[in-house]
Motif scaffolding. Structure first.
Motif, PDB file in Angstrom:
ATOM      1  N   ILE A  41       0.812  -1.174  -0.066  1.00 13.31           N
ATOM      2  CA  ILE A  41      -0.077  -0.003  -0.033  1.00 13.31           C
ATOM      3  C   ILE A  41       0.973   1.322  -0.015  1.00 13.31           C
ATOM      4  O   ILE A  41       1.438   1.469   0.974  1.00 13.31           O
ATOM      5  CB  ILE A  41      -1.003   0.116   1.336  1.00 13.31           C
ATOM      6  N   THR A  42       1.097   1.783  -1.231  1.00 15.55           N
ATOM      7  CA  THR A  42       2.021   2.874  -1.416  1.00 15.55           C
ATOM      8  C   THR A  42       0.964   4.393  -1.678  1.00 15.55           C
ATOM      9  O   THR A  42       1.842   5.216  -1.900  1.00 15.55           O
ATOM     10  CB  THR A  42       2.933   2.575  -2.196  1.00 15.55           C
ATOM     11  N   ASP A  43       0.040   4.060  -2.233  1.00 23.55           N
ATOM     12  CA  ASP A  43      -0.934   5.169  -2.385  1.00 23.55           C
ATOM     13  C   ASP A  43      -2.413   4.550  -2.387  1.00 23.55           C
ATOM     14  O   ASP A  43      -2.741   3.774  -2.032  1.00 23.55           O
ATOM     15  CB  ASP A  43      -0.325   5.992  -3.781  1.00 23.55           C
ATOM     16  N   ALA A  44      -3.267   5.586  -2.786  1.00 27.34           N
ATOM     17  CA  ALA A  44      -4.648   5.154  -2.961  1.00 27.34           C
ATOM     18  C   ALA A  44      -5.125   4.195  -3.776  1.00 27.34           C
ATOM     19  O   ALA A  44      -5.813   3.398  -3.720  1.00 27.34           O
ATOM     20  CB  ALA A  44      -5.676   6.362  -2.863  1.00 27.34           C
ATOM     21  N   LYS A  45      -4.150   4.351  -5.151  1.00 21.71           N
ATOM     22  CA  LYS A  45      -4.419   3.303  -6.077  1.00 21.71           C
ATOM     23  C   LYS A  45      -4.187   1.669  -5.646  1.00 21.71           C
ATOM     24  O   LYS A  45      -4.967   1.084  -5.627  1.00 21.71           O
ATOM     25  CB  LYS A  45      -3.861   3.779  -7.342  1.00 21.71           C
ATOM     26  N   SER A  46      -3.124   1.950  -5.077  1.00 21.99           N
ATOM     27  CA  SER A  46      -2.740   0.333  -4.663  1.00 21.99           C
ATOM     28  C   SER A  46      -3.482  -0.024  -3.501  1.00 21.99           C
ATOM     29  O   SER A  46      -3.904  -1.369  -3.206  1.00 21.99           O
ATOM     30  CB  SER A  46      -1.085   0.507  -4.104  1.00 21.99           C
ATOM     31  N   ALA A  47      -4.119   0.574  -2.787  1.00 17.68           N
ATOM     32  CA  ALA A  47      -4.857   0.313  -1.577  1.00 17.68           C
ATOM     33  C   ALA A  47      -6.285   0.055  -2.043  1.00 17.68           C
ATOM     34  O   ALA A  47      -6.754  -1.099  -1.635  1.00 17.68           O
ATOM     35  CB  ALA A  47      -5.280   1.453  -0.686  1.00 17.68           C
ATOM     36  N   LEU A  48      -6.810   0.616  -3.251  1.00 24.31           N
ATOM     37  CA  LEU A  48      -8.106   0.407  -3.915  1.00 24.31           C
ATOM     38  C   LEU A  48      -7.789  -1.171  -4.621  1.00 24.31           C
ATOM     39  O   LEU A  48      -8.586  -1.827  -4.417  1.00 24.31           O
ATOM     40  CB  LEU A  48      -8.805   1.241  -4.643  1.00 24.31           C
ATOM     41  N   SER A  64       0.831  14.097   4.541  1.00 29.54           N
ATOM     42  CA  SER A  64       0.918  13.505   2.988  1.00 29.54           C
ATOM     43  C   SER A  64      -0.534  13.415   2.065  1.00 29.54           C
ATOM     44  O   SER A  64      -0.401  13.287   1.188  1.00 29.54           O
ATOM     45  CB  SER A  64       1.667  12.051   3.147  1.00 29.54           C
ATOM     46  N   GLY A  65      -1.479  13.314   3.210  1.00 26.46           N
ATOM     47  CA  GLY A  65      -2.812  13.436   2.481  1.00 26.46           C
ATOM     48  C   GLY A  65      -3.135  11.842   2.225  1.00 26.46           C
ATOM     49  O   GLY A  65      -4.116  11.254   1.772  1.00 26.46           O
ATOM     50  N   MET A  66      -2.253  10.990   2.314  1.00 26.70           N
ATOM     51  CA  MET A  66      -2.375   9.481   1.645  1.00 26.70           C
ATOM     52  C   MET A  66      -3.408   8.731   2.735  1.00 26.70           C
ATOM     53  O   MET A  66      -4.383   8.025   1.890  1.00 26.70           O
ATOM     54  CB  MET A  66      -1.123   8.541   1.878  1.00 26.70           C
ATOM     55  N   ALA A  67      -3.391   8.965   3.863  1.00 22.08           N
ATOM     56  CA  ALA A  67      -4.282   8.358   4.801  1.00 22.08           C
ATOM     57  C   ALA A  67      -5.832   8.737   4.365  1.00 22.08           C
ATOM     58  O   ALA A  67      -6.750   7.702   4.423  1.00 22.08           O
ATOM     59  CB  ALA A  67      -3.945   8.529   6.282  1.00 22.08           C
ATOM     60  N   ILE A  71      -5.151  -5.809   7.805  1.00 25.95           N
ATOM     61  CA  ILE A  71      -3.881  -5.407   7.161  1.00 25.95           C
ATOM     62  C   ILE A  71      -2.660  -5.341   8.120  1.00 25.95           C
ATOM     63  O   ILE A  71      -3.009  -4.499   9.195  1.00 25.95           O
ATOM     64  CB  ILE A  71      -4.003  -3.888   6.234  1.00 25.95           C
ATOM     65  N   ASP A  72      -1.579  -6.049   7.844  1.00 21.84           N
ATOM     66  CA  ASP A  72      -0.232  -5.892   8.820  1.00 21.84           C
ATOM     67  C   ASP A  72       0.096  -4.416   8.544  1.00 21.84           C
ATOM     68  O   ASP A  72       0.302  -4.114   7.357  1.00 21.84           O
ATOM     69  CB  ASP A  72       0.462  -7.023   8.242  1.00 21.84           C
ATOM     70  N   LYS A  73       0.390  -3.783   9.386  1.00 22.47           N
ATOM     71  CA  LYS A  73       1.044  -2.286   9.275  1.00 22.47           C
ATOM     72  C   LYS A  73       2.417  -2.581   8.730  1.00 22.47           C
ATOM     73  O   LYS A  73       2.702  -1.211   7.964  1.00 22.47           O
ATOM     74  CB  LYS A  73       1.281  -1.963  10.805  1.00 22.47           C
ATOM     75  N   ASN A  74       3.110  -3.610   8.384  1.00 19.43           N
ATOM     76  CA  ASN A  74       4.340  -3.420   7.814  1.00 19.43           C
ATOM     77  C   ASN A  74       4.172  -3.380   6.202  1.00 19.43           C
ATOM     78  O   ASN A  74       5.152  -2.971   5.538  1.00 19.43           O
ATOM     79  CB  ASN A  74       5.067  -4.706   8.096  1.00 19.43           C
ATOM     80  N   VAL A  75       2.913  -3.603   5.692  1.00 13.74           N
ATOM     81  CA  VAL A  75       2.742  -3.485   4.131  1.00 13.74           C
ATOM     82  C   VAL A  75       2.352  -2.124   3.746  1.00 13.74           C
ATOM     83  O   VAL A  75       1.988  -1.982   2.592  1.00 13.74           O
ATOM     84  CB  VAL A  75       1.782  -4.535   3.621  1.00 13.74           C
ATOM     85  N   ILE A  76       2.326  -1.215   4.797  1.00 10.54           N
ATOM     86  CA  ILE A  76       1.650   0.185   4.388  1.00 10.54           C
ATOM     87  C   ILE A  76       2.983   1.198   4.354  1.00 10.54           C
ATOM     88  O   ILE A  76       3.833   1.122   5.402  1.00 10.54           O
ATOM     89  CB  ILE A  76       0.719   0.474   5.523  1.00 10.54           C
ATOM     90  N   ALA A  77       3.021   1.931   3.508  1.00 10.82           N
ATOM     91  CA  ALA A  77       3.907   2.878   3.312  1.00 10.82           C
ATOM     92  C   ALA A  77       4.136   3.607   4.388  1.00 10.82           C
ATOM     93  O   ALA A  77       2.968   4.300   4.894  1.00 10.82           O
ATOM     94  CB  ALA A  77       3.838   3.511   2.122  1.00 10.82           C
ATOM     95  N   GLU A  78       5.383   4.373   4.966  1.00 14.81           N
ATOM     96  CA  GLU A  78       5.419   5.013   6.280  1.00 14.81           C
ATOM     97  C   GLU A  78       4.636   6.368   5.981  1.00 14.81           C
ATOM     98  O   GLU A  78       3.931   7.114   6.933  1.00 14.81           O
ATOM     99  CB  GLU A  78       6.933   5.504   6.430  1.00 14.81           C
ATOM    100  N   ASP A  79       4.337   6.743   4.693  1.00 15.47           N
ATOM    101  CA  ASP A  79       3.629   8.136   4.288  1.00 15.47           C
ATOM    102  C   ASP A  79       2.255   8.206   4.808  1.00 15.47           C
ATOM    103  O   ASP A  79       1.474   9.305   4.945  1.00 15.47           O
ATOM    104  CB  ASP A  79       3.628   8.482   2.852  1.00 15.47           C
ATOM    105  N   PHE A  80       1.793   6.892   4.801  1.00  9.79           N
ATOM    106  CA  PHE A  80       0.473   6.971   5.373  1.00  9.79           C
ATOM    107  C   PHE A  80       0.205   7.310   6.884  1.00  9.79           C
ATOM    108  O   PHE A  80      -0.944   8.150   7.077  1.00  9.79           O
ATOM    109  CB  PHE A  80       0.038   5.571   5.492  1.00  9.79           C
TER     110      PHE A  80
END
Length: 121
Positions: free
Chosen positions: A23-30, A61-64, A47-56
């Protein structure tokens, strides 16, 4: 990436884990949400927190916000599990608190807690 289908309290839940950031952006999350929905029949994702980019976890950053909006639009409920102790940002702590008071997106310490929470709603 590992996606495991879990049936808990009669609810279909997809458990996502792995070593790489998926999960690196909204598209990858979707994309992940749609994969869980169509491969596992699950609209609930742990979701394991480890698979989410730190920007979240950097709210500016607005990612979350983008990801949560996508999940809400597609009626996906999610719980992220992991250790949040290293984060000192008050806005992030407030965001986690408010999310945990809602009905759609949660931040929990353990995988078992996350599965239980999504099975209850």
């Amino acid at each position: 990436m590992n996606i495991e289908h879990i049936k808990f309290n009669g609810k279909d839940i997809a458990l996502v884990s792995g070593e790489e950031k998926i999960i690196t952006d909204a598209k990858s999350a979707l994309d992940l949400a749609m994969t869980a929905k169509y491969e596992c029949g699950a609209e609930r994702i742990v979701i394991d927190k480890n698979v989410i980019a730190e920007d979240f976890f950097i709210l500016s950053s607005g990612m979350a916000g983008e990801i949560l909006q996508k999940f809400l639009n597609y009626r996906i409920k999610a719980a992220v599990f992991g250790d949040y102790a290293k984060y000192t940002s008050k806005p992030l702590k407030d965001f986690i608190y408010e999310s945990n008071c809602g009905k759609d997106f949660f931040f929990l310490a353990a995988k078992e807690e996350a599965i239980q929470k999504l099975a209850e709603i």
